[in-house]
Design a protein around this motif. Structure first.
Motif, PDB file in Angstrom:
ATOM      1  N   LEU A 257       1.059  -1.474  -0.214  1.00  0.00           N
ATOM      2  CA  LEU A 257       0.073   0.111  -0.115  1.00  0.00           C
ATOM      3  C   LEU A 257       0.708   1.690   0.109  1.00  0.00           C
ATOM      4  O   LEU A 257       0.251   2.478  -0.082  1.00  0.00           O
ATOM      5  N   ARG A 258       2.328   1.155   0.168  1.00  0.00           N
ATOM      6  CA  ARG A 258       2.733   1.864   0.594  1.00  0.00           C
ATOM      7  C   ARG A 258       2.803   3.636  -0.945  1.00  0.00           C
ATOM      8  O   ARG A 258       2.907   4.356  -0.784  1.00  0.00           O
ATOM      9  N   PRO A 259       3.197   2.845  -1.613  1.00  0.00           N
ATOM     10  CA  PRO A 259       2.711   3.706  -3.668  1.00  0.00           C
ATOM     11  C   PRO A 259       1.799   4.328  -3.825  1.00  0.00           C
ATOM     12  O   PRO A 259       1.664   5.564  -4.230  1.00  0.00           O
ATOM     13  N   MET A 260       1.139   3.569  -2.932  1.00  0.00           N
ATOM     14  CA  MET A 260      -1.276   3.421  -3.641  1.00  0.00           C
ATOM     15  C   MET A 260      -1.390   4.567  -2.392  1.00  0.00           C
ATOM     16  O   MET A 260      -2.013   5.886  -2.825  1.00  0.00           O
ATOM     17  N   ASP A 261      -0.566   4.428  -0.676  1.00  0.00           N
ATOM     18  CA  ASP A 261      -1.240   5.974  -0.363  1.00  0.00           C
ATOM     19  C   ASP A 261      -0.667   7.038  -0.168  1.00  0.00           C
ATOM     20  O   ASP A 261      -1.154   7.999  -0.264  1.00  0.00           O
ATOM     21  N   ALA A 262       0.623   7.173  -0.858  1.00  0.00           N
ATOM     22  CA  ALA A 262       1.671   8.269  -1.513  1.00  0.00           C
ATOM     23  C   ALA A 262       0.932   9.106  -2.850  1.00  0.00           C
ATOM     24  O   ALA A 262       0.539  10.396  -2.690  1.00  0.00           O
ATOM     25  N   TYR A 263       0.653   7.712  -3.079  1.00  0.00           N
ATOM     26  CA  TYR A 263      -0.156   9.198  -5.280  1.00  0.00           C
ATOM     27  C   TYR A 263      -1.356   9.550  -4.601  1.00  0.00           C
ATOM     28  O   TYR A 263      -1.730  10.404  -4.527  1.00  0.00           O
ATOM     29  N   LEU A 264      -2.316   8.288  -4.119  1.00  0.00           N
ATOM     30  CA  LEU A 264      -3.523   9.065  -3.304  1.00  0.00           C
ATOM     31  C   LEU A 264      -3.510  10.488  -2.179  1.00  0.00           C
ATOM     32  O   LEU A 264      -4.477  11.124  -2.576  1.00  0.00           O
ATOM     33  N   SER A 265      -2.402  10.275  -1.724  1.00  0.00           N
ATOM     34  CA  SER A 265      -2.527  12.041  -0.942  1.00  0.00           C
ATOM     35  C   SER A 265      -2.147  13.005  -1.580  1.00  0.00           C
ATOM     36  O   SER A 265      -3.090  14.013  -1.411  1.00  0.00           O
ATOM     37  N   LYS A 266      -1.305  12.752  -2.800  1.00  0.00           N
ATOM     38  CA  LYS A 266      -0.736  13.750  -3.368  1.00  0.00           C
ATOM     39  C   LYS A 266      -2.740  13.803  -4.002  1.00  0.00           C
ATOM     40  O   LYS A 266      -2.634  14.895  -4.889  1.00  0.00           O
ATOM     41  N   LYS A 267      -2.789  13.094  -5.022  1.00  0.00           N
ATOM     42  CA  LYS A 267      -4.153  13.133  -6.128  1.00  0.00           C
ATOM     43  C   LYS A 267      -5.142  13.323  -5.089  1.00  0.00           C
ATOM     44  O   LYS A 267      -5.678  14.726  -5.757  1.00  0.00           O
ATOM     45  N   ASN A 268      -6.035  13.326  -3.276  1.00  0.00           N
ATOM     46  CA  ASN A 268      -6.700  14.161  -3.114  1.00  0.00           C
ATOM     47  C   ASN A 268      -7.004  15.265  -2.134  1.00  0.00           C
ATOM     48  O   ASN A 268      -7.306  16.138  -1.202  1.00  0.00           O
ATOM     49  N   GLU A 269      -5.240  15.842  -2.495  1.00  0.00           N
ATOM     50  CA  GLU A 269      -5.115  17.096  -2.075  1.00  0.00           C
ATOM     51  C   GLU A 269      -6.169  18.224  -2.766  1.00  0.00           C
ATOM     52  O   GLU A 269      -7.014  18.248  -3.764  1.00  0.00           O
ATOM     53  N   GLY A 270      -6.395  19.111  -1.645  1.00  0.00           N
ATOM     54  CA  GLY A 270      -7.529  19.687  -1.375  1.00  0.00           C
ATOM     55  C   GLY A 270      -9.356  19.479  -2.136  1.00  0.00           C
ATOM     56  O   GLY A 270     -10.172  20.026  -2.655  1.00  0.00           O
TER      57      GLY A 270
END
Length: 295
Positions: A47-60
């Motif tokens: 999950l580490r790559p997906m968590d990092a990606y989702l955190s950036k993708k969902n900003e705002g």
């Protein structure tokens, strides 16, 4: 998907594959039932790559956020684009290539025991991207969750099951005959999830573990995906040091008559590669991806 001229033996939802090796054709006759030919594949996705990606993708974003479900669904869709043998099905002892890639989901209209479930369909092709897929999927989910609207497939089932028993039995025999030959009305098969390329169930969203889910002898679905609840595992790096991290498990049930184990292994490796590098899902689904079958 590519277009072809309709020939004798083709169905409205698939092209008959005439040039297959004799053994493949023989297996479809020897083992005619889909539920007798289930192969199960289990994957743990870091999950580490997906968590990092989702955190950036969902900003705002305050609503319609990207989730694991969106990434996994898009990865499965892209795998079917790049690995076309996955989109085959067996019906009436014949092997077909489906004319489109479709995904079906069960949508709980409210998170209550007595709340109704809706059935949602989503289509995928070589031009699909994560962003476009996410927008279309969220629109479909919002529409399905409208409590005052009865799901079309559920309404059809309700009407059939309200028939008197003496009429219901012959009606069901007729339905199975039509299903076997691909003659069910489009109004029925187009909203039936067992006619989809990929049927996805997100059990993790309701706190359940991942596991095997059966296929059905009704319809044409040859791939059922279960997303389970995330959990901790401990792997070891190349130096033997412990590496604890969260994973999300996938359970994939397949019809083993449509491809061999090596082909399924390649598909699993592709899905894992996409989910470990989720930014690649922003590319058109037809874009080639380099991956390897890990031994």
């Amino acid at each position: 998907m590519q277009q072809r001229k309709k020939s004798r033996g083709d169905r409205k939802d698939g092209w008959l594959l005439r040039d297959l090796p004799g053994m493949n054709k023989f297996i479809a006759h020897l083992y005619p039932n889909r539920t007798d030919n289930e192969a199960f594949v289990s994957l743990d996705i870091d999950l580490r790559p997906m968590d990092a990606y989702l955190s950036k993708k969902n900003e705002g974003k305050t609503e319609d956020k990207y989730t694991y479900f969106h990434l996994i669904s898009a990865a499965m869709g892209r795998a079917f684009v790049l690995r076309p043998r996955m989109n085959r099905f067996v019906a009436n002892n014949q092997i077909y290539e489906r004319k489109y890639i479709s995904m079906a989901f069960i949508v709980k209209k409210r998170f209550e025991d007595k709340a109704e479930e809706g059935l949602a369909f989503q289509y995928f092709d070589e031009n699909s991207t994560l962003d476009g897929f996410h927008t279309e999927l969220m629109n479909t989910i919002h529409q399905t969750r409208r409590v005052d609207e009865k799901d079309a497939s559920i309404s059809t089932i309700d009407k059939i099951m309200n028939l008197p028993r003496i009429i219901l039995r012959p009606v069901m025999r007729i339905c199975f005959f039509l299903d076997k030959h691909g003659w069910l009305p489009q109004s029925v098969s187009s909203v039936d999830p067992t006619y989809s390329s990929i049927f996805i169930s997100n059990l993790g969203s309701i706190g359940l573990e991942c596991g095997y889910h059966h296929l059905t002898n009704w319809g044409t679905n040859s791939c059922f995906v279960v997303i389970g609840k995330k959990h901790m595992v401990t792997d070891f790096d190349k130096w033997g040091r412990p590496d604890p991290h969260e994973v999300i498990p996938l359970g994939i049930t397949l019809d083993e008559r449509i491809a061999d184990g090596y082909y399924y292994s390649g598909t699993a490796a592709l899905v894992k590669e996409l989910l470990e590098h989720p930014w690649m899902l922003e590319e058109p689904a037809g874009t080639p991806v380099e991956y390897s079958i890990r031994r």
